[in-house]
Design a protein around this motif. Structure first.
Motif, PDB file in Angstrom:
ATOM      1  N   SER A  37      39.284  22.495 -22.077  1.00 58.44           N
ATOM      2  CA  SER A  37      38.377  22.310 -23.219  1.00 58.44           C
ATOM      3  C   SER A  37      38.622  20.981 -23.930  1.00 58.44           C
ATOM      4  O   SER A  37      37.693  20.336 -24.405  1.00 58.44           O
ATOM      5  N   LEU A  38      39.874  20.562 -23.998  1.00 55.23           N
ATOM      6  CA  LEU A  38      40.180  19.295 -24.661  1.00 55.23           C
ATOM      7  C   LEU A  38      39.614  18.126 -23.863  1.00 55.23           C
ATOM      8  O   LEU A  38      38.995  17.213 -24.422  1.00 55.23           O
ATOM      9  N   LEU A  41      35.962  17.743 -24.314  1.00 65.61           N
ATOM     10  CA  LEU A  41      35.564  17.033 -25.534  1.00 65.61           C
ATOM     11  C   LEU A  41      35.556  15.521 -25.301  1.00 65.61           C
ATOM     12  O   LEU A  41      34.710  14.804 -25.844  1.00 65.61           O
ATOM     13  N   ASP A  42      36.521  15.034 -24.508  1.00 66.59           N
ATOM     14  CA  ASP A  42      36.527  13.614 -24.141  1.00 66.59           C
ATOM     15  C   ASP A  42      35.260  13.265 -23.368  1.00 66.59           C
ATOM     16  O   ASP A  42      34.643  12.223 -23.583  1.00 66.59           O
ATOM     17  N   ALA A  44      32.409  14.950 -23.445  1.00 64.80           N
ATOM     18  CA  ALA A  44      31.257  15.062 -24.345  1.00 64.80           C
ATOM     19  C   ALA A  44      31.112  13.801 -25.191  1.00 64.80           C
ATOM     20  O   ALA A  44      29.995  13.306 -25.421  1.00 64.80           O
ATOM     21  N   PHE A  45      32.250  13.259 -25.662  1.00 69.52           N
ATOM     22  CA  PHE A  45      32.231  12.027 -26.448  1.00 69.52           C
ATOM     23  C   PHE A  45      31.581  10.901 -25.640  1.00 69.52           C
ATOM     24  O   PHE A  45      30.704  10.177 -26.134  1.00 69.52           O
ATOM     25  N   ASP A  48      27.817  11.692 -25.082  1.00 72.04           N
ATOM     26  CA  ASP A  48      27.065  11.465 -26.323  1.00 72.04           C
ATOM     27  C   ASP A  48      26.786   9.976 -26.513  1.00 72.04           C
ATOM     28  O   ASP A  48      25.684   9.564 -26.895  1.00 72.04           O
ATOM     29  N   LEU A  55      25.671  16.640 -27.496  1.00 68.34           N
ATOM     30  CA  LEU A  55      25.774  17.872 -26.700  1.00 68.34           C
ATOM     31  C   LEU A  55      26.199  19.017 -27.618  1.00 68.34           C
ATOM     32  O   LEU A  55      27.218  18.912 -28.287  1.00 68.34           O
ATOM     33  N   LEU A  57      28.077  21.460 -27.790  1.00 68.86           N
ATOM     34  CA  LEU A  57      29.186  22.135 -27.096  1.00 68.86           C
ATOM     35  C   LEU A  57      29.650  23.408 -27.799  1.00 68.86           C
ATOM     36  O   LEU A  57      29.967  24.405 -27.152  1.00 68.86           O
ATOM     37  N   GLU A  58      29.701  23.345 -29.127  1.00 70.60           N
ATOM     38  CA  GLU A  58      30.178  24.525 -29.869  1.00 70.60           C
ATOM     39  C   GLU A  58      29.239  25.709 -29.644  1.00 70.60           C
ATOM     40  O   GLU A  58      29.687  26.845 -29.460  1.00 70.60           O
TER      41      GLU A  58
ATOM     42  N   MET B  77      43.294  14.190 -31.722  1.00 72.22           N
ATOM     43  CA  MET B  77      43.108  14.476 -30.309  1.00 72.22           C
ATOM     44  C   MET B  77      43.386  13.246 -29.448  1.00 72.22           C
ATOM     45  O   MET B  77      43.989  13.341 -28.387  1.00 72.22           O
ATOM     46  N   THR B  78      42.919  12.084 -29.916  1.00 75.44           N
ATOM     47  CA  THR B  78      43.016  10.875 -29.099  1.00 75.44           C
ATOM     48  C   THR B  78      43.311   9.669 -29.982  1.00 75.44           C
ATOM     49  O   THR B  78      42.738   9.539 -31.062  1.00 75.44           O
ATOM     50  N   ILE B 102      31.333   8.465 -35.008  1.00 74.90           N
ATOM     51  CA  ILE B 102      30.390   9.425 -34.423  1.00 74.90           C
ATOM     52  C   ILE B 102      30.912  10.831 -34.705  1.00 74.90           C
ATOM     53  O   ILE B 102      32.120  11.055 -34.707  1.00 74.90           O
ATOM     54  N   SER B 105      29.603  17.597 -31.448  1.00 77.57           N
ATOM     55  CA  SER B 105      29.781  19.033 -31.597  1.00 77.57           C
ATOM     56  C   SER B 105      31.226  19.376 -31.271  1.00 77.57           C
ATOM     57  O   SER B 105      31.636  19.308 -30.121  1.00 77.57           O
ATOM     58  N   GLY B 106      32.004  19.666 -32.297  1.00 75.12           N
ATOM     59  CA  GLY B 106      33.403  20.031 -32.085  1.00 75.12           C
ATOM     60  C   GLY B 106      34.373  18.871 -32.085  1.00 75.12           C
ATOM     61  O   GLY B 106      35.567  19.066 -31.872  1.00 75.12           O
ATOM     62  N   TYR B 107      33.870  17.669 -32.315  1.00 75.70           N
ATOM     63  CA  TYR B 107      34.772  16.517 -32.385  1.00 75.70           C
ATOM     64  C   TYR B 107      34.188  15.456 -33.319  1.00 75.70           C
ATOM     65  O   TYR B 107      32.996  15.492 -33.658  1.00 75.70           O
ATOM     66  N   ARG B 127      40.213  10.000 -32.440  1.00 80.15           N
ATOM     67  CA  ARG B 127      39.272  11.116 -32.271  1.00 80.15           C
ATOM     68  C   ARG B 127      39.953  12.412 -32.654  1.00 80.15           C
ATOM     69  O   ARG B 127      41.156  12.583 -32.452  1.00 80.15           O
ATOM     70  N   ARG B 129      39.619  16.798 -32.890  1.00 76.61           N
ATOM     71  CA  ARG B 129      38.979  18.060 -32.546  1.00 76.61           C
ATOM     72  C   ARG B 129      38.702  18.778 -33.863  1.00 76.61           C
ATOM     73  O   ARG B 129      39.577  18.867 -34.734  1.00 76.61           O
TER      74      ARG B 129
END
Lengths: 93, 155
Positions: A37-38, A41-42, A44-45, A48, A55, A57-58, B77-78, B102, B105-107, B127, B129
């Motif tokens: 999942s982590l 997110l990378d 998705a970033f 996007d 996206l 995602l949630e 996270m990053t 930016i 969704s979720g980040y 970044r 989460r």
């Protein structure tokens, strides 16, 4: 294969250090490619930014966790690319 | 700053929701006031880069909390493109700025930088989460943002 898939496959390959040739439209991001999942997110970033979308995602994760949608609907890459195309089209409309 | 407690931000100077930007200030403790300087380095006290990164992350985190009205908790996270341009010594007054790049969704992604008297000290792209608050953490964060003078947007 679509331009969207090529872009997404390139993002996944670079972000997760997965050889590009292992990534196919039929690949399940979680079950086949082992993306957690982590890491997603990378991805998705990067998606996007590349497509100028957000996206949901949630929302997807919630639907999958609640059994309202199969994970394949969002996380098999050809389906993910279709969602991306839909989001890009909706943004342009 | 209380380095050993990871209490990095002293006060909010400006929170600009429209610009999605925050500016905060922190004063580095004296050399004999923090055990961090006993090790980093003996006789040559310098703020470790990892704590400067944490300081930028906390400023970014408060920005995100201010913007989302404490509906989700940001977790680092990053860290990308971190640059440490000069040393930071005990007693320094740090201006710590962060802006939203930016929000997905979720980040969320931010750019953050520290300056001293306008001189660039370090910067990074971060970044986070965004997750539901773990038990009791929301109460802790409410107390913390009140202490530093942050008035969040209404969720």
């Amino acid at each position: 294969m679509s331009a969207t898939f090529e872009t997404v496959a390139g993002i996944i390959s670079e972000t997760c250090d997965i050889p590009r040739e292992k990534i196919t439209p039929e690949s399940h991001a979680i079950a086949d490619l082992g993306i957690d999942s982590l890491a997603f997110l990378d991805i998705a970033f990067a998606i996007d930014k590349a497509f100028g979308i957000k996206l949901p995602l949630e929302q997807w994760t919630q639907e999958v966790n609640e059994g309202k949608a199969p994970a394949e609907q969002y996380f098999v890459l050809e389906n993910l690319c279709k969602r991306i195309d839909d989001l890009v089209a909706a943004k342009a409309a | 700053m209380r380095l050993e407690y990871f209490d990095m931000i002293d006060t909010v100077v400006a929170f600009e929701p429209g610009e999605k930007r925050i500016t905060t200030r922190s004063t580095v403790p004296a050399a004999d006031a923090s055990p961090v300087f006993e090790g980093h380095f003996p006789g040559h006290p310098l703020v470790p880069g990892v704590l400067l990164t944490e300081t930028m992350a906390q400023a970014s985190g408060y920005l995100l909390l201010g913007l989302n009205g404490l509906t989700q908790m940001p977790f680092l996270m990053t860290v990308d493109k971190a640059r440490f341009r000069t040393f930071v010594e005990p007693g320094a007054v740090l201006d710590v700025a962060a802006e939203l790049v930016i929000e997905g969704s979720g980040y969320a992604a931010t750019k953050a930088a520290i300056t001293i008297d306008g001189k660039p000290i370090c910067d990074a792209q971060l970044r986070f989460r965004l997750m539901p608050f773990p038990a009791d953490m929301r109460t802790l964060m409410e107390a913390r943002i009140k202490a530093i003078g942050l008035v969040p947007e209404q969720a």
